[in-house]
Scaffold this active site. Structure first.
Site: not given
Lengths: 244, 244
Positions: B50, B52, B197
């Protein structure tokens, strides 16, 4: 009254080019509005050229007159606070009263960017014109040589603006390839309407093999727009530098 | 029944990430729809991860089962005709029935891109996180060394997904600088929610001087999210490669 020179970078994707228009969303209007908000004056921003809708710039030059007490070299900081994300003033400075972004210019450098690979690339689609057929760079370079010098570029002009003469001087065309990225840098004293995009379209035809390099000479001599290549799309074009 | 593997590039700017959502505009939904239009089947596309909202990919991997007679290696051509401009299938091939884009994966490489210069750049704002303070690359590299290996990366995880263990292995972090462009390549066996991140945000803190390189060790050992750096914005992140 001070004369302030600006160097501007912008992503032209969402604008109808540089030049002010009655209902238009243009780069000039955005910057004039930003400066007006800062100075409280009505600003008449002088641009170095009308760039077409969708064309980008990394070194666009403009100037304006103001009575503001903001020092010339600090102006860009306050203007940038009022500008949208896709426009930025890179540098500002006070210049001679006589300086005029368009008339003082002695030449410009444009860059036309191509992505040359079989499949399109979403992450490059904003600034690179995708050509899926293999381009022969050596042929493109050979073809570009015929464009150098003072010539009548009537065949490389689209209808849309009135000019007294279609004679222009191209000082240099540099074509560089880095993996699948090809950049065509064109430097000249001035350009006709869509001229760089037609030069790019013609050199693409040469690179693909639709035209022979030496045909570029015939095209120039024909002064016939229909002999040259297509107008390559605006998104691949960037105004890189203006000379004074 | 054939199992088709796809390699996908997409610009995530306008999507709510990969994963299907009830009212969502997601990459998975766009591609499933495109394949369904081609095969007439209901497609359940299995994605490698997945990603973001706003994150990009140049080497995303997915697979699906189909009874279509279209040869595996030709599938990408017909799917691409149905896809929007910001998504493309780079390659397709028939693979072993057991292949599963997520569970067969042994690791992934992400790239986090930074533009490090005083002034923002409209032409780089889509894929580069702008840091105006100068980054010291040597310190960033030094800090990144503490992240290599099998470790509990609890401090580098945001709330938002349930996991059994927060232990992951980072095989390599490579930081390269080319003029004002800095790229952080992170390779690992798997990643926690927002982990890359947060790694980028932490290394930016080290590069700016807010944190010392050796503090990275303390942050990892603390298992405390608040000790690590900010979650760097999604736009700078790209899924580059998936290993099998």
């Amino acid at each position: 009254m001070k004369n302030i020179k600006l160097i501007i970078e912008y992503d032209g994707t969402n604008y109808y080019g540089w030049q002010k228009q009655p209902d238009g969303n243009t780069v000039q209007q955005k910057i004039e509005k930003a400066i007006s908000e800062v100075t409280g004056e009505t600003i008449d921003l002088i641009g170095c050229s009308r760039t077409d809708s969708g064309v980008h710039a990394t070194g666009y030059v403009a100037n304006f007159y103001t009575n503001s007490t903001i020092p010339g070299e600090k102006f860009y900081i306050v203007i940038n606070q009022k500008l949208p994300k896709d426009i930025v003033v890179i540098k500002s400075e006070e210049v001679d009263k006589e300086f005029h972004a368009r008339f003082s210019s002695t030449g410009k450098m444009y860059c036309y960017s191509i992505l040359n690979q079989p499949i399109r690339s979403p992450l490059n689609s904003r600034y690179y014109h995708h050509i899926y057929k293999p381009l022969n760079i050596d042929l493109m370079i050979e073809g570009s040589k015929y464009m150098i010098g003072e010539k009548d570029f009537k065949a490389f002009q689209n209808n849309g603006s009135e000019v007294n003469s279609t004679v222009r001087t191209i000082n240099d065309i540099k074509i560089v390839k880095d993996e699948n990225y090809i950049k065509i840098y064109v430097t000249g004293d001035g350009f006709l309407y869509n001229m760089v995009r037609i030069i790019a379209g013609t050199l693409i035809d040469v690179g693909v093999g639709y035209k022979k390099p030496e045909q570029v000479l015939d095209i120039i001599e024909s002064k016939d727009r229909s002999k040259a290549g297509k107008t390559a799309p605006a998104l691949g074009l960037k105004l890189v530098k203006v000379f004074y």
